[in-house]
Write a protein that holds these residues in place. Sequence first.
Motif, PDB file in Angstrom:
ATOM      1  N   UNK A  82       0.821  -1.208   0.000  1.00  0.00           N
ATOM      2  CA  UNK A  82       0.000   0.000   0.000  1.00  0.00           C
ATOM      3  C   UNK A  82       0.854   1.256   0.000  1.00  0.00           C
ATOM      4  N   UNK A  83       1.857   1.311   0.857  1.00  0.00           N
ATOM      5  CA  UNK A  83       2.641   2.544   0.991  1.00  0.00           C
ATOM      6  C   UNK A  83       3.479   2.816  -0.263  1.00  0.00           C
ATOM      7  N   UNK A  84       3.963   1.768  -0.921  1.00  0.00           N
ATOM      8  CA  UNK A  84       4.744   1.980  -2.143  1.00  0.00           C
ATOM      9  C   UNK A  84       3.891   2.617  -3.230  1.00  0.00           C
ATOM     10  N   UNK A  85       2.610   2.283  -3.274  1.00  0.00           N
ATOM     11  CA  UNK A  85       1.725   2.931  -4.241  1.00  0.00           C
ATOM     12  C   UNK A  85       1.341   4.335  -3.828  1.00  0.00           C
ATOM     13  N   UNK A  86       1.155   4.543  -2.530  1.00  0.00           N
ATOM     14  CA  UNK A  86       0.747   5.867  -2.037  1.00  0.00           C
ATOM     15  C   UNK A  86       1.800   6.918  -2.345  1.00  0.00           C
ATOM     16  N   UNK A  87       3.083   6.607  -2.126  1.00  0.00           N
ATOM     17  CA  UNK A  87       4.098   7.639  -2.346  1.00  0.00           C
ATOM     18  C   UNK A  87       4.253   7.951  -3.830  1.00  0.00           C
ATOM     19  N   UNK A  88       3.994   6.979  -4.701  1.00  0.00           N
ATOM     20  CA  UNK A  88       4.010   7.253  -6.139  1.00  0.00           C
ATOM     21  C   UNK A  88       2.921   8.254  -6.491  1.00  0.00           C
ATOM     22  N   UNK A  89       1.698   8.011  -5.993  1.00  0.00           N
ATOM     23  CA  UNK A  89       0.585   8.890  -6.326  1.00  0.00           C
ATOM     24  C   UNK A  89       0.739  10.256  -5.664  1.00  0.00           C
ATOM     25  N   UNK A 203      -3.140   0.967  -6.571  1.00  0.00           N
ATOM     26  CA  UNK A 203      -2.518   1.448  -5.337  1.00  0.00           C
ATOM     27  C   UNK A 203      -3.125   0.748  -4.131  1.00  0.00           C
ATOM     28  N   UNK A 204      -4.440   0.668  -4.116  1.00  0.00           N
ATOM     29  CA  UNK A 204      -5.164   0.175  -2.953  1.00  0.00           C
ATOM     30  C   UNK A 204      -5.598  -1.279  -3.100  1.00  0.00           C
ATOM     31  N   UNK A 205      -5.462  -1.834  -4.273  1.00  0.00           N
ATOM     32  CA  UNK A 205      -5.920  -3.188  -4.585  1.00  0.00           C
ATOM     33  C   UNK A 205      -4.920  -3.827  -5.546  1.00  0.00           C
ATOM     34  N   UNK A 206      -5.094  -5.097  -5.846  1.00  0.00           N
ATOM     35  CA  UNK A 206      -4.189  -5.787  -6.765  1.00  0.00           C
ATOM     36  C   UNK A 206      -4.761  -5.771  -8.182  1.00  0.00           C
ATOM     37  N   UNK A 207      -3.895  -5.933  -9.148  1.00  0.00           N
ATOM     38  CA  UNK A 207      -4.301  -5.888 -10.553  1.00  0.00           C
ATOM     39  C   UNK A 207      -5.244  -7.036 -10.906  1.00  0.00           C
TER      40      UNK A 207
END
Length: 293
Positions: A82-89, A203-207
Amino acid sequence: MSAAAGLPLTTPGQGRGLLDVLDRRYLLRLIVRKELRVRYRGSVLGMAWTYVKPAIQFGVYFLALGVFLGQREAVPDYAVYLFSGIIVMNFFGEGFGNATRSILWNAPLVNKIYLPRELFPVASLWVSAVHFFPQFLVLLVAAVVAGWRPTPAELAAGVVGFVIVALLALGLGLLFGAVNVFYRDAENFVDLIVMVATWGSPVLYTWNLVHAALPEWLWRIYQANPLTAAVELFHYAFWYGGTGRPQSLPAGGAPLPPDLWTWAGIALVVSLVVVTVGQIVFRRLEGRFAQEL
């Protein structure tokens, strides 16, 4: 004969766009310092706000999705995921939003002197990168604690993901920043785009959830979104290695989408096209900035 006599004549107020920014790196650094000083003037926490916003975002999303909706059980090391996606966004949203507003914020300079106007969106993106790296350090610590042992390919994925987001934010910032001088509604569109992009990227879910819900042609459009590829590259770089590089998730889906590097290449090309279009529109409109401001 004066020293300037042999120099070729140039049209006043016209330059080489982003290439002029490279020639004025010192001026760029001054603008970045000015933006940082102005932003935190009178602030008690100062740069600590760099940690507060992502920490609150992470806490809310982890509680709502990880605990209440069970993503913590479905995705190993969901906190890192989750956090790896949050910092990208966050990097994309701040860079895009600030670049869009940068010309208006620097209206006194635009009106008084000529300098490459692209300096302002680039400086805003630089400030966003300054805010990104403290969050990135937190991600690194969390990944190492989770057992992260990266391979060269995974490290390269993180670099490519960062470049994709930076280029996309810059290109869109140039485009919307130029339009925003004439139509202030552009700022509101930026906020909507960032909100949709956060929920429209994994970001919050899987592909796997998206792949199961969409027809194949719409799935390919989803994968062609540069932010989708950038987020998955960050997952590959900082989450995948910490989970033992599993072949499948506990829920039965694959941890990474197929042909990730192919989609990363497409995302990089799309981001470069966006930068090119943004630069073209910016240069066409910048001659009227001063009179509009």
